[in-house]
Design a protein around this motif. Structure first.
Motif, PDB file in Angstrom:
ATOM      1  N   SER A   1       0.704  -1.182  -0.150  1.00 52.41           N
ATOM      2  CA  SER A   1      -0.091   0.031   0.016  1.00 52.41           C
ATOM      3  C   SER A   1       0.880   1.335  -0.190  1.00 52.41           C
ATOM      4  CB  SER A   1      -1.025  -0.028   1.264  1.00 52.41           C
ATOM      5  OG  SER A   1      -0.238  -0.082   2.445  1.00 52.41           O
ATOM      6  N   ASN A   2       2.026   1.111   0.602  1.00 50.70           N
ATOM      7  CA  ASN A   2       3.022   2.162   0.688  1.00 50.70           C
ATOM      8  C   ASN A   2       4.269   1.759  -0.061  1.00 50.70           C
ATOM      9  OD1 ASN A   2       4.905   4.362   0.973  1.00 50.70           O
ATOM     10  ND2 ASN A   2       4.424   4.532   3.107  1.00 50.70           N
ATOM     11  N   ALA A   3       4.484   2.047  -1.331  1.00 48.97           N
ATOM     12  CA  ALA A   3       5.635   1.643  -2.035  1.00 48.97           C
ATOM     13  C   ALA A   3       6.837   2.120  -1.498  1.00 48.97           C
ATOM     14  CB  ALA A   3       5.405   2.356  -3.746  1.00 48.97           C
ATOM     15  N   ARG A   4       6.970   3.095  -0.615  1.00 48.39           N
ATOM     16  CA  ARG A   4       8.190   3.413  -0.026  1.00 48.39           C
ATOM     17  C   ARG A   4       8.348   2.695   1.231  1.00 48.39           C
ATOM     18  NH1 ARG A   4      10.901   7.803  -2.360  1.00 48.39           N
ATOM     19  NH2 ARG A   4       9.723   8.788  -3.897  1.00 48.39           N
ATOM     20  N   ASP A   5       7.502   1.856   1.749  1.00 48.17           N
ATOM     21  CA  ASP A   5       7.565   1.268   3.037  1.00 48.17           C
ATOM     22  C   ASP A   5       6.834  -0.065   2.738  1.00 48.17           C
ATOM     23  OD1 ASP A   5       8.048   0.633   5.613  1.00 48.17           O
ATOM     24  OD2 ASP A   5       6.401   1.739   6.423  1.00 48.17           O
ATOM     25  N   ILE A   6       7.502  -0.964   2.063  1.00 52.84           N
ATOM     26  CA  ILE A   6       6.940  -2.242   1.953  1.00 52.84           C
ATOM     27  C   ILE A   6       7.041  -3.141   3.276  1.00 52.84           C
ATOM     28  CG2 ILE A   6       6.713  -4.407   0.402  1.00 52.84           C
ATOM     29  CD1 ILE A   6       7.733  -2.548  -1.991  1.00 52.84           C
ATOM     30  N   ARG A   7       5.918  -3.799   3.682  1.00 53.22           N
ATOM     31  CA  ARG A   7       5.869  -4.234   4.916  1.00 53.22           C
ATOM     32  C   ARG A   7       5.352  -5.670   4.891  1.00 53.22           C
ATOM     33  NH1 ARG A   7       3.998  -0.352   9.929  1.00 53.22           N
ATOM     34  NH2 ARG A   7       5.638   1.487   9.363  1.00 53.22           N
ATOM     35  N   PRO A   8       6.240  -6.751   5.291  1.00 53.19           N
ATOM     36  CA  PRO A   8       5.823  -8.069   5.496  1.00 53.19           C
ATOM     37  C   PRO A   8       4.398  -8.253   6.241  1.00 53.19           C
ATOM     38  CG  PRO A   8       7.611  -7.780   6.647  1.00 53.19           C
ATOM     39  CD  PRO A   8       7.339  -6.449   6.192  1.00 53.19           C
ATOM     40  N   GLN A   9       3.693  -9.340   6.142  1.00 52.93           N
ATOM     41  CA  GLN A   9       2.661  -9.550   6.941  1.00 52.93           C
ATOM     42  C   GLN A   9       2.728 -10.988   7.382  1.00 52.93           C
ATOM     43  OE1 GLN A   9      -0.493  -8.440   3.986  1.00 52.93           O
ATOM     44  NE2 GLN A   9      -1.128  -6.753   5.113  1.00 52.93           N
ATOM     45  N   PHE A  10       2.446 -11.473   8.673  1.00 51.53           N
ATOM     46  CA  PHE A  10       2.444 -12.648   8.944  1.00 51.53           C
ATOM     47  C   PHE A  10       1.322 -13.397   9.700  1.00 51.53           C
ATOM     48  CE2 PHE A  10       6.706 -10.735   9.174  1.00 51.53           C
ATOM     49  CZ  PHE A  10       7.565 -11.705   8.784  1.00 51.53           C
ATOM     50  N   PHE A  11       1.098 -14.582   9.706  1.00 54.29           N
ATOM     51  CA  PHE A  11      -0.147 -15.198  10.479  1.00 54.29           C
ATOM     52  C   PHE A  11      -0.002 -16.445  11.114  1.00 54.29           C
ATOM     53  CE2 PHE A  11       0.155 -17.715   6.577  1.00 54.29           C
ATOM     54  CZ  PHE A  11      -0.437 -18.690   6.728  1.00 54.29           C
ATOM     55  N   LYS A  12      -0.747 -16.710  11.970  1.00 56.99           N
ATOM     56  CA  LYS A  12      -0.461 -18.092  12.685  1.00 56.99           C
ATOM     57  C   LYS A  12      -1.227 -19.243  11.940  1.00 56.99           C
ATOM     58  CE  LYS A  12       1.079 -19.458  16.938  1.00 56.99           C
ATOM     59  NZ  LYS A  12       0.985 -20.837  16.773  1.00 56.99           N
ATOM     60  N   ALA A  13      -0.095 -20.047  11.463  1.00 57.08           N
ATOM     61  CA  ALA A  13      -0.336 -21.087  10.573  1.00 57.08           C
ATOM     62  C   ALA A  13      -0.655 -22.477  11.302  1.00 57.08           C
ATOM     63  CB  ALA A  13       0.785 -21.282   9.497  1.00 57.08           C
ATOM     64  N   GLU A  14      -1.984 -22.884  10.886  1.00 47.78           N
ATOM     65  CA  GLU A  14      -2.057 -24.242  11.371  1.00 47.78           C
ATOM     66  C   GLU A  14      -2.741 -25.060  10.203  1.00 47.78           C
ATOM     67  OE1 GLU A  14      -5.057 -23.796  14.482  1.00 47.78           O
ATOM     68  OE2 GLU A  14      -3.800 -23.363  16.081  1.00 47.78           O
ATOM     69  N   MET A  15      -2.241 -26.430  10.349  1.00 48.06           N
ATOM     70  CA  MET A  15      -2.643 -27.483   9.408  1.00 48.06           C
ATOM     71  C   MET A  15      -3.632 -28.408   9.783  1.00 48.06           C
ATOM     72  SD  MET A  15      -0.411 -29.219   6.518  1.00 48.06           S
ATOM     73  CE  MET A  15       0.788 -29.816   7.836  1.00 48.06           C
ATOM     74  N   LEU A  16      -4.800 -28.846   9.611  1.00 49.48           N
ATOM     75  CA  LEU A  16      -5.560 -29.841  10.059  1.00 49.48           C
ATOM     76  C   LEU A  16      -5.875 -30.680   8.848  1.00 49.48           C
ATOM     77  CD1 LEU A  16      -7.391 -30.735  12.213  1.00 49.48           C
ATOM     78  CD2 LEU A  16      -9.284 -29.302  11.292  1.00 49.48           C
ATOM     79  N   ASP A  17      -5.540 -31.770   9.258  1.00 55.28           N
ATOM     80  CA  ASP A  17      -5.622 -33.103   8.243  1.00 55.28           C
ATOM     81  C   ASP A  17      -4.864 -32.612   6.902  1.00 55.28           C
ATOM     82  OD1 ASP A  17      -6.797 -34.759  10.044  1.00 55.28           O
ATOM     83  OD2 ASP A  17      -8.676 -33.944   9.618  1.00 55.28           O
TER      84      ASP A  17
END
Length: 219
Positions: A191-207
């Motif tokens: 969204s801000n080309a001069r400040d590109i930021r990573p986004q993280f999430f809590k990953a869970e795998m079910l079956d």
């Protein structure tokens, strides 16, 4: 939700680098949503649409192996690129021979995923951009094996074989139970080309399935 597609992605090796590893490359246990989006965008992307990953199915046990890879220790300078754009005639290149270095990497092998995704319209969509139009073009390109650039599994040397699943018959996963994969890279916020930021999430795998619907994303 927009029109959805289901694809199967396979490869001999994959490297979805964990950003917290600064020196040696270590892959996440499974493909990241951003890498899955990149594979689809390699087949079909337009400014008017944005691909969203809904679910990732892991169809094989997670296997790691160690390899050594050649990399370069530098990158092309933005300021030097701008100088050429402004009229400088000096040569502009990066010598891989002079900057080459070897790094160990812990990579995945024999990966096999099914990716469920859909697209949504962006602010750049116009009256001529219809859901049916983009959906049919994406299907045609997947059926014919067309792509803008070669789909890859994290890095360009690890190519991906992409196959469209049209009958909805997703193979069952051999993985059973719930598995906590920890914090994983979701995507990058542009969204801000001069400040590109990573986004993280809590990953869970079910079956063997990672459901990305309604995940909480943090920066």
């Amino acid at each position: 939700m927009g029109y959805g597609i289901v694809i199967r992605v396979r490869g001999d090796y994959a490297l979805f680098t964990r950003p917290e590893m600064k020196v040696e490359r270590v892959s996440y246990e499974v493909i990241t949503p951003s890498a899955a989006r990149g594979i689809i965008e390699a087949v079909y992307w337009k400014p008017a649409i944005r691909w969203v990953i809904d679910r990732i199915h892991v169809l094989r046990e997670v296997e790691f192996t160690n390899i050594r890879r050649n990399e370069v220790s530098e990158k092309a300078s933005e300021s030097e690129a701008r100088r050429r754009m402004n009229g400088s005639n000096e040569p502009f290149f990066l010598s891989a021979v002079d900057c080459r270095q070897q790094r160990a990497a812990m990579v995945l092998k024999n990966v096999d995923y099914v990716i469920e995704a859909h697209f949504e319209f962006t602010s750049r969509a116009g009256p001529e951009d219809t859901a049916e139009k983009h959906y049919n073009v994406a299907l045609r390109r997947l059926r014919q094996g067309q792509h803008f650039h070669a789909p890859c599994l994290g890095t360009r040397e690890f190519g991906a074989r992409v196959e469209l699943i049209e009958d909805g018959a997703i193979p069952s996963s051999p993985l059973a139970g719930k598995r906590d994969l920890g914090w994983m890279l979701y995507d990058l916020d542009f969204s801000n080309a001069r400040d590109i930021r990573p986004q993280f999430f809590k990953a869970e795998m079910l079956d063997g399935v990672i459901d990305l619907g309604g995940v909480e994303v943090r920066q």
